[in-house]
Design a protein around this motif. Structure first.
Motif, PDB file in Angstrom:
ATOM      1  N   LEU A 171       0.846  -1.192   0.000  1.00  0.00           N
ATOM      2  CA  LEU A 171       0.000   0.000   0.000  1.00  0.00           C
ATOM      3  C   LEU A 171       0.880   1.239   0.000  1.00  0.00           C
ATOM      4  N   TYR A 172       0.660   2.101  -0.976  1.00  0.00           N
ATOM      5  CA  TYR A 172       1.429   3.338  -1.098  1.00  0.00           C
ATOM      6  C   TYR A 172       0.483   4.540  -1.073  1.00  0.00           C
ATOM      7  N   PRO A 173       0.629   5.473  -0.157  1.00  0.00           N
ATOM      8  CA  PRO A 173      -0.042   6.766  -0.318  1.00  0.00           C
ATOM      9  C   PRO A 173       0.738   7.566  -1.373  1.00  0.00           C
ATOM     10  N   VAL A 174       0.115   7.810  -2.514  1.00  0.00           N
ATOM     11  CA  VAL A 174       0.776   8.427  -3.658  1.00  0.00           C
ATOM     12  C   VAL A 174       0.252   9.846  -3.864  1.00  0.00           C
ATOM     13  N   VAL A 175       1.164  10.769  -4.206  1.00  0.00           N
ATOM     14  CA  VAL A 175       0.764  12.115  -4.596  1.00  0.00           C
ATOM     15  C   VAL A 175       1.301  12.380  -6.000  1.00  0.00           C
ATOM     16  N   GLU A 176       0.558  13.213  -6.748  1.00  0.00           N
ATOM     17  CA  GLU A 176       0.947  13.511  -8.124  1.00  0.00           C
ATOM     18  C   GLU A 176       1.662  14.849  -8.245  1.00  0.00           C
ATOM     19  N   SER A 177       1.637  15.650  -7.180  1.00  0.00           N
ATOM     20  CA  SER A 177       2.344  16.927  -7.160  1.00  0.00           C
ATOM     21  C   SER A 177       2.741  17.211  -5.719  1.00  0.00           C
ATOM     22  N   GLU A 178       3.429  18.325  -5.500  1.00  0.00           N
ATOM     23  CA  GLU A 178       3.873  18.664  -4.145  1.00  0.00           C
ATOM     24  C   GLU A 178       2.652  18.840  -3.248  1.00  0.00           C
ATOM     25  N   PRO A 179       2.514  18.036  -2.183  1.00  0.00           N
ATOM     26  CA  PRO A 179       1.293  18.094  -1.369  1.00  0.00           C
ATOM     27  C   PRO A 179       1.310  19.283  -0.398  1.00  0.00           C
ATOM     28  N   GLY A 180       0.124  19.776  -0.107  1.00  0.00           N
ATOM     29  CA  GLY A 180      -0.006  20.776   0.947  1.00  0.00           C
ATOM     30  C   GLY A 180      -0.415  20.092   2.237  1.00  0.00           C
ATOM     31  N   LEU A 181       0.392  20.222   3.288  1.00  0.00           N
ATOM     32  CA  LEU A 181       0.133  19.522   4.541  1.00  0.00           C
ATOM     33  C   LEU A 181      -0.437  20.481   5.573  1.00  0.00           C
ATOM     34  N   ALA A 182      -1.350  19.969   6.393  1.00  0.00           N
ATOM     35  CA  ALA A 182      -1.890  20.741   7.514  1.00  0.00           C
ATOM     36  C   ALA A 182      -0.801  20.913   8.566  1.00  0.00           C
ATOM     37  N   PRO A 183      -0.997  21.850   9.504  1.00  0.00           N
ATOM     38  CA  PRO A 183       0.026  22.080  10.548  1.00  0.00           C
ATOM     39  C   PRO A 183       0.412  20.819  11.317  1.00  0.00           C
ATOM     40  N   ASP A 184      -0.542  19.886  11.478  1.00  0.00           N
ATOM     41  CA  ASP A 184      -0.206  18.652  12.210  1.00  0.00           C
ATOM     42  C   ASP A 184       0.389  17.585  11.301  1.00  0.00           C
ATOM     43  N   GLY A 185       0.710  17.954  10.037  1.00  0.00           N
ATOM     44  CA  GLY A 185       1.333  17.009   9.116  1.00  0.00           C
ATOM     45  C   GLY A 185       0.364  16.113   8.379  1.00  0.00           C
ATOM     46  N   THR A 186      -0.942  16.417   8.421  1.00  0.00           N
ATOM     47  CA  THR A 186      -1.941  15.599   7.751  1.00  0.00           C
ATOM     48  C   THR A 186      -2.096  16.035   6.296  1.00  0.00           C
ATOM     49  N   VAL A 187      -2.213  15.098   5.407  1.00  0.00           N
ATOM     50  CA  VAL A 187      -2.446  15.388   3.999  1.00  0.00           C
ATOM     51  C   VAL A 187      -3.936  15.275   3.715  1.00  0.00           C
ATOM     52  N   ASP A 188      -4.437  16.143   2.867  1.00  0.00           N
ATOM     53  CA  ASP A 188      -5.852  16.124   2.494  1.00  0.00           C
ATOM     54  C   ASP A 188      -6.177  14.812   1.786  1.00  0.00           C
ATOM     55  N   PRO A 189      -7.222  14.096   2.184  1.00  0.00           N
ATOM     56  CA  PRO A 189      -7.559  12.812   1.538  1.00  0.00           C
ATOM     57  C   PRO A 189      -7.792  12.943   0.039  1.00  0.00           C
ATOM     58  N   GLY A 190      -8.234  14.131  -0.419  1.00  0.00           N
ATOM     59  CA  GLY A 190      -8.474  14.324  -1.842  1.00  0.00           C
ATOM     60  C   GLY A 190      -7.211  14.537  -2.643  1.00  0.00           C
ATOM     61  N   ASP A 191      -6.066  14.674  -1.961  1.00  0.00           N
ATOM     62  CA  ASP A 191      -4.790  14.847  -2.645  1.00  0.00           C
ATOM     63  C   ASP A 191      -4.004  13.545  -2.733  1.00  0.00           C
ATOM     64  N   VAL A 192      -4.551  12.467  -2.199  1.00  0.00           N
ATOM     65  CA  VAL A 192      -3.816  11.206  -2.101  1.00  0.00           C
ATOM     66  C   VAL A 192      -4.455  10.134  -2.975  1.00  0.00           C
ATOM     67  N   VAL A 193      -3.633   9.409  -3.704  1.00  0.00           N
ATOM     68  CA  VAL A 193      -4.047   8.190  -4.405  1.00  0.00           C
ATOM     69  C   VAL A 193      -3.580   7.024  -3.551  1.00  0.00           C
ATOM     70  N   MET A 194      -4.514   6.274  -3.013  1.00  0.00           N
ATOM     71  CA  MET A 194      -4.141   5.097  -2.216  1.00  0.00           C
ATOM     72  C   MET A 194      -3.886   3.942  -3.188  1.00  0.00           C
ATOM     73  N   ALA A 195      -2.671   3.890  -3.676  1.00  0.00           N
ATOM     74  CA  ALA A 195      -2.284   2.892  -4.683  1.00  0.00           C
ATOM     75  C   ALA A 195      -1.893   1.590  -3.994  1.00  0.00           C
ATOM     76  N   PHE A 196      -2.247   0.480  -4.615  1.00  0.00           N
ATOM     77  CA  PHE A 196      -1.921  -0.810  -4.011  1.00  0.00           C
ATOM     78  C   PHE A 196      -1.621  -1.842  -5.089  1.00  0.00           C
ATOM     79  N   SER A 197      -0.860  -2.844  -4.684  1.00  0.00           N
ATOM     80  CA  SER A 197      -0.595  -4.031  -5.490  1.00  0.00           C
ATOM     81  C   SER A 197      -0.797  -5.233  -4.579  1.00  0.00           C
ATOM     82  N   PHE A 198      -1.195  -6.368  -5.141  1.00  0.00           N
ATOM     83  CA  PHE A 198      -1.407  -7.522  -4.264  1.00  0.00           C
ATOM     84  C   PHE A 198      -0.986  -8.818  -4.930  1.00  0.00           C
ATOM     85  N   VAL A 199      -0.736  -9.807  -4.084  1.00  0.00           N
ATOM     86  CA  VAL A 199      -0.442 -11.170  -4.519  1.00  0.00           C
ATOM     87  C   VAL A 199      -1.335 -12.104  -3.720  1.00  0.00           C
ATOM     88  N   ALA A 200      -2.250 -12.782  -4.403  1.00  0.00           N
ATOM     89  CA  ALA A 200      -3.112 -13.740  -3.714  1.00  0.00           C
ATOM     90  C   ALA A 200      -2.318 -15.007  -3.412  1.00  0.00           C
TER      91      ALA A 200
END
Length: 962
Positions: free
Chosen positions: A899-928
Motif C-alpha cells: 500500500l502506497y499513499p501516492v501524490v501527483e504533485s507537491e502536497p499541501g500539509l496541515a500544521p499537524d502534518g496531515t495530507v488532504d484525503p483528496g490529494d492522495v491516491v491510495m495505490a496498491f498491489s497484491f499477490v493472492a
C-alpha cells in the motif's frame, strides 16, 4: 531415433548394428567418448540436435511432460536408459533450454499435421533447416523455429480434406525480429504438406516486395527452381533469369543438387521475380493451371496433390496488382475450389485491415478499403485458402470486426513468437520496472534525451555516428567477425514533410563538412564523447580501445566510407519508388552502405535499415501502432549492441495553436511497450489448456485486452463483442491496478475506504528482505479477507473494468473453503533525506510516494521492484527465503498487499502534518496466496452478453441484454 521419441539406446544401437554380438554391450566406449569430447565433437553435435528437438517438441505422443523443462529432459534420459554419469555429461554439453517458446491462443482444430507426417514429407523444410545451420543458427534457434512453424501449419486445414475450410490466423513477432524466417519456415512446411499455391503479400513498396522475393528465392525456392530448364553454363540460356547481377548468386542461394522433381519431390514455379511483380500475362494464366494425373479426382486428392508443382508469388499490396491477380484467377473456373492455397500477409496491420467508417455504409452493405477488398475477393475465390497475417503491432488485427465473415479477424489462432536470443528490444532501451524520476541502466547505456530546442544534440549524434563507425573498424581489425559491420547507418526522423526532409538533409550535410573530423576541433569533440559515453558503456567482452588516441587512426577510414559518393546523406521519402531505387540504399547489392538516412513514414514499417547504430528521433504521432513501427532501433546488433544510441525528443510539441501540448516521446514509446508486453504476458498466462480445452479463444482476446488499451475500439461501432470478461484468477501473480480516479472527491472517498486497513498497521517499522535482495523499512499489519474485500468493493475507478475481474476473483475465493484466511499489508517507508512524511486519516506517519499518470487516467509503474520480493514470499509465490522478519509473517493461506499513499504533485500539509484525503491516491498491489488456485478452473471467465447466441462473436448493441 525418430520424432516418435527416444528409445532404449543400447538396445537400439545393437539392433541397428551389423554384428551378431554387441561390441560395446555396456556402452563404455560411448561413455568415454562423450565424457572426453571437446566443444566441436561431431557426435556431441548430433546428440545436441536430438536432445534439443526432444526438449522443444510440443505435446508429443511419447511424453506428458511440458516442453523446455528439466522434467522433459529427465524423461528423455529415462527412455534412453542413460546412467547418472552420462546424464551429467549431456547436461553440461547440452543444457536444457528453458526460455519460453511461442504462445498459442487457438480454437479447437481437427488434427492432421502430425510430427510423423511432417517428417515423411519434408523436402523443402529439411533444405531450409540445413541452410539455417550453415548460417550459424544454434540447435535451440532451429528447434524453436521448427516448433513455431509447426504450430502454425497444424492449425491450417488439411490440404487433402474433402470439405473446404479456410483458417484465419495471426502471428505476432517483435519489430525487426526475424518474422520473415518464421513465414519462410511455414511456407516450406506448408508446401511439403500439400499447399500448392502460396501468395505472399510483401509490403506496399517494390523495394520491400523485392526484398521478400529475394529472401524466399535464396533460402527456400533455390537455384534449380529459379533456373528451370536453363543450363547454368550457357550464357544465352541465362538471359532474363534473375540474379545474374547479384554478387550472392549462386554461392548463397540454396541448391538441391538437381531439380527437386528429379529427386522424387516436386518443383516450385515462381509467378513473380525479384524485379517483376505479378503481371497479367498469358503465361500468368497458364502457369496457374494444374496438371492432374487422375482427372477423375480433384486436385486436393493425395493422388494428384503430391505430384503437382507448387506455385509461389510475392505480390505487392497494391490495388492494381491485386486486381490483375483476382482477374486472372476468375478465368480459371471450378478448379479454384480444388486448390489448397496459403496467403501470407506480411505487416498485416498495414493496408490489409478495413478502415472504412461503418456509419457511412449504405443499407448495411459493408464498404471496403481497396486492399482489404481485394484480399477479401481472393479468399472468396479460393475456398481452400488459409490466411496467416504477420505483424509486430497486432491490435488493429485483433480488433477487426469478427462478425464480418469476409474480413481478416484471426478467428482460428493467434501465435505470439518469443523474443529471439540476442535481440535488442524494449528491455534494452526502457527500464520497465523503474519508478518515476529514476534513470535505469538501459536508459543510461543507450538513450540520450533531447530537451528543448537550445541544444538539439544533432552534432553530438553525428559525432556518435563517426565514433561508432571507427569502433566497428577497430573491432574488425581486432578479430570480431566483420559481416555485421558491412553496413553502418544513422537514421534521422523528425517530420513527415518532404520539404523539411530536404532542409534537414542540407543542414546535416553542412554540419558534416564543417565538423573538422580531421582537425583539432573535431578530435577534441570526439575525445570528449568517447570518454564520457562510449568508453564508459563499452562491452568488456569486445575489443574497445582504452583511449581515444588508440581509436584515432580509424576515424579517417570511417569518414571516408560515410562520405563516399560526395554526400553522407540519403533522403528517403516521396510517393514514388525512385527514392528506394537509389544504389546507395540497396543493402543487398551495395558492398557498404555507410550513410545517414533522412526520411519519414517510408523509413518505418517493413523497411530494414541494416547496420543501424545511431537514431535521431523527434517525430510526434498519436497513433500507437504507427509510433511502434517507427522503432527501427529494435533488432539484431551482433558485435555492436553496446554502441547503439537513441537520441529522442523528451519535450516535443504535439498539435497546433490552443490544442498544442508538450510530449515526451521516450515516455510515449515506453507506454506502448508496456501495453504490448502486458498483452504478450496475458496471452502466455491464458494459453495452457484446462481439461483439454482452451481457456481463451481468439474471439475472447478483445475483451481481455480492452481494459488495458482504452483507445482501441472494435471497427464496427454499431456492434459489441459478445464476450465480457468477468473474472481473472491470479494466485501467486503480481496484480497492480493503475486506473485510479482523478477527481478530488473520488480520491477522498477511496482514501476514507482504507481507514480499517490503516488502523490495523503497527507503529514500529520492520526490516524486510528476501534472499540477497535489498532491505527496506515498512509498517505492516494483518486484516481478514472479509475486511479487505469490503474495502476493495467500495473503491471507485476511472476505468472500472480494469479491476472488476480481479475483484470478482477475490470475492469468489472468499466463498471457497480454505482459500484465503487473511492479508498482510505492507506500507514501505522511505529513508532518504528528501522523503516527505504525512499522516493519512489520523494514521501514520507514512512516506508519500510521487508518481505520474502515463496514459490518460492510467499510472505507469506504482510499486518499486525492491519492495515486491517480500509480499511475493509471504504469499508463497517464490521459494527463496526471507529474513527472520519476513519468515515469521509467512502463512499457508495468507495473501500480501503493498500500500502506497501516492501524490501527483507537491502536497499541501496541515500544521499537524496531515495530507488532504483528496490529494492522495491510495495505490496498491497484491499477490493472492497459492492456496486460492483451486482445481480444474480456467484462469479467466467470460460472460456471454446475449446468452441466446453464445457462439456469436459480436452482436448488435441494440440487441444486447444481460
Amino acid at each position: 531415433m525418430s520424432r516418435r521419441g527416444p528409445k532404449h539406446f543400447a538396445k537400439l544401437a545393437f539392433a541397428l548394428a551389423d554384428a551378431e554380438e554387441p561390441s560395446d554391450p555396456d556402452l563404455s566406449g560411448f561413455h568415454e567418448h562423450i565424457l572426453a569430447a571437446g566443444p566441436g565433437d561431431d557426435l556431441v553435435a548430433l546428440w545436441r540436435r536430438k536432445l534439443t528437438a526432444w526438449d522443444f517438441e510440443q505435446s508429443p505422443a511419447w511424453s506428458a511432460t511440458a516442453s523446455r523443462t528439466p522434467e522433459r529432459r529427465a524423461e528423455v534420459y529415462d527412455k534412453l536408459a542413460f546412467d547418472t554419469e552420462l546424464r551429467k555429461a549431456f547436461d553440461t554439453a547440452v543444457p536444457v533450454h528453458t526460455e519460453p517458446g511461442p504462445v498459442t491462443i487457438s480454437r479447437e482444430f481437427r488434427p492432421w499435421y502430425t510430427r510423423e507426417q511432417a517428417a515423411n514429407r519434408s523436402f523443402y523444410w529439411a533444405s531450409y533447416e540445413r541452410l539455417l545451420r550453415r548460417k550459424g543458427w544454434s540447435d535451440a534457434a532451429v528447434s524453436g523455429l521448427d516448433e513455431a512453424a509447426h504450430a502454425v501449419v497444424e492449425r491450417l486445414a488439411d490440404p487433402t480434406r474433402d470439405d473446404p475450410y479456410g483458417a484465419r490466423g495471426l502471428v505476432v513477432g517483435y519489430v525487426q525480429s526475424g518474422k520473415t524466417a518464421n513465414f519462410t519456415g511455414v511456407t516450406a512446411k506448408a508446401i511439403d504438406a500439400g499447399y500448392r499455391l502460396v501468395i505472399v503479400l510483401g509490403g506496399t513498396l517494390n523495394l520491400l516486395r523485392g526484398q521478400t522475393q529475394r529472401r524466399l528465392d535464396m533460402e527456400l525456392i533455390g537455384q534449380e527452381n529459379i533456373l528451370g530448364a536453363a543450363d547454368p553454363n550457357d550464357p544465352d540460356a541465362l538471359v532474363g533469369i534473375d540474379y545474374q547481377d547479384d554478387e550472392d548468386w549462386p554461392a548463397k542461394f540454396v541448391s538441391f543438387g538437381a531439380r527437386p522433381s528429379v529427386l522424387g519431390a516436386f518443383d516450385i514455379e515462381r509467378l513473380t521475380s525479384r524485379d517483376h511483380d505479378y503481371m497479367s500475362l498469358e503465361r500468368g494464366i497458364s502457369a496457374l493451371e494444374f496438371d492432374k494425373p487422375d482427372r477423375t479426382r480433384p486436385l486436393h486428392d493425395p493422388a494428384n496433390l503430391h505430384m503437382a508443382r507448387a506455385r509461389v508469388m510475392v505480390v505487392k499490396k497494391n490495388k492494381s496488382v491485386l486486381e490483375k491477380l483476382v482477374k486472372d484467377l476468375k478465368k480459371m473456373g471450378p478448379i479454384l475450389g480444388e486448390i489448397p492455397a496459403l496467403i501470407i500477409d506480411d505487416e498485416s496491420d498495414q493496408a490489409s485491415v478495413n478502415t472504412t467508417d461503418p456509419k457511412k455504409w449504405e443499407d448495411g452493405e459493408v464498404t471496403r478499403t481497396a486492399i482489404n477488398g481485394q484480399i477479401s475477393a481472393l479468399l472468396k475465390l479460393l475456398p481452400r485458402a488459409q490466411y496467416v497475417g504477420y505483424t509486430a503491432t497486432p491490435f488493429a488485427n485483433v480488433f477487426v470486426d469478427p462478425g464480418d465473415e469476409e474480413d481478416l479477424f484471426p478467428r482460428d489462432f493467434l501465435i505470439s513468437l518469443p523474443r529471439p536470443a540476442d535481440y535488442m528490444g524494449v528491455q534494452d532501451f526502457h527500464d520497465l520496472d523503474s519508478v518515476d524520476g529514476e534513470e535505469g541502466e538501459a536508459e543510461k547505456r543507450h538513450v540520450r534525451g533531447i530537451h528543448g530546442s537550445d541544444d538539439d544534440r544533432l552534432q553530438e549524434a553525428l559525432d556518435a555516428f563517426v565514433l561508432t563507425g571507427a569502433l566497428k573498424i577497430y573491432r574488425e581489425k581486432h578479430g570480431v567477425p566483420s559481416a555485421p559491420f558491412r553496413h553502418h547507418t544513422m537514421l534521422v526522423h523528425e517530420s513527415v514533410r518532404m520539404a523539411e526532409h530536404a532542409a534537414l538533409a542540407q543542414r546535416i550535410s553542412t554540419m558534416w563538412h564543417n565538423a573538422a573530423y580531421q582537425g583539432t576541433e573535431g578530435h577534441a569533440r570526439l575525445t570528449a564523447l568517447f570518454d564520457k559515453d562510449f568508453r564508459t558503456h563499452a562491452n568488456d567482452s569486445l575489443p574497445t580501445p582504452a583511449t581515444y588516441a588508440d581509436l584515432r587512426p580509424y576515424i579517417s577510414r570511417a569518414c571516408q566510407l560515410i562520405g563516399q559518393g560526395g554526400s553522407p546523406v540519403i533522403v528517403v521519402n516521396g510517393e514514388s519508388e525512385r527514392d528506394y531505387a537509389q544504389p546507395d540504399l540497396d543493402f543487398d547489392r551495395t558492398p557498404n552502405v555507410w550513410k545517414i538516412l533522412v526520411g519519414g513514414t517510408k523509413l518505418s514499417r517493413g523497411f530494414t535499415v541494416e547496420g543501424l547504430t545511431i537514431t535521431y528521433y523527434r517525430r510526434t504521432t498519436q497513433q500507437a501502432d504507427t509510433l511502434m513501427q517507427m522503432g527501427r532501433w529494435f533488432g539484431f546488433r551482433p558485435g555492436y549492441r553496446d554502441l547503439v544510441r537513441l537520441y529522442i525528443g523528451r519535450e516535443e510539441t504535439l498539435g497546433r495553436g490552443r490544442n498544442a501540448k508538450t510530449v515526451d516521446l521516450y515516455e510515449a514509446f515506453e507506454a506502448i511497450c508496456r501495453d504490448e508486453e502486458l498483452f504478450r504476458s496475458e496471452l502466455a498466462r491464458y494459453s495452457p489448456m484446462v481439461d483439454g480445452r482452451p481457456q481463451v479463444t481468439p474471439a475472447q482476446i478483445p475483451p481481455l485486452v480492452a481494459q488495458h488499451l482504452q483507445w482501441v475500439k472494435p471497427s464496427a461501432r454499431n456492434k459489441m463483442f459478445n464476450a465480457e470478461l468477468v473474472e481473472v484468477r491470479s494466485p501467486g501473480t503480481w496484480v497492480e491496478p493503475t486506473a485510479h480516479p482523478e477527481t478530488a472527491k473520488e480520491l477522498a472517498h477511496n482514501t476514507e475506504c482504507w481507514e480499517p486497513v490503516l488502523s490495523a498497521l503497527g507503529q514500529d517499522p520492520m526490516h524486510l528482505s528476501v534472499g540477497d535482495g535489498p532491505t527496506y523499512e515498512a509498517r505492516v499489519g494483518t486484516v481478514s479477507h472479509e475486511t479487505l474485500t469490503g474495502v476493495l468493493c467500495d473503491l471507485r475507478w476511472s476505468i472500472p473494468s480494469q479491476f472488476s475481474p480481479h475483484l470478482e476473483f477475490l470475492l469468489e475465493a472468499g466463498r471457497q473453503p480454505a482459500a484465503i484466511d487473511d492479508w498482510l499489508v505492507i506500507t514501505p517507508l522511505q529513508t532518504s533525506a528528501r522523503r516527505v512524511e504525512a499522516r493519512v486519516m489520523g494514521h501514520g506517519p507514512f512516506t508519500l510516494a510521487r508518481r505520474t499518470r502515463r496514459r490518460g487516467a492510467l499510472f505507469g509503474a506504482l510499486s518499486e521492484p525492491k519492495h515486491r520480493a517480500a509480499p511475493l514470499r509471504v504469499a508463497g509465490a517464490v521459494e527463496t527465503a526471507g529474513n527472520q522478519s519476513v519468515e515469521q509473517l509467512v502463512r499457508p493461506r495468507r495473501g500480501a498487499l503493498l500500500l502506497y499513499p501516492v501524490v501527483e504533485s507537491e502536497p499541501g500539509l496541515a500544521p499537524d502534518g496531515t495530507v488532504d484525503p483528496g490529494d492522495v491516491v491510495m495505490a496498491f498491489s497484491f499477490v493472492a496466496p497459492m492456496s486460492s488456485v483451486g482445481t480444474g478452473r480456467p484462469l479467466v471467465r467470460f460472460r456471454t452478453i446475449d446468452s441466446g447466441r453464445q457462439y456469436a462473436i459480436v452482436i448488435d448493441r441494440d440487441d444486447a441484454h444481460s
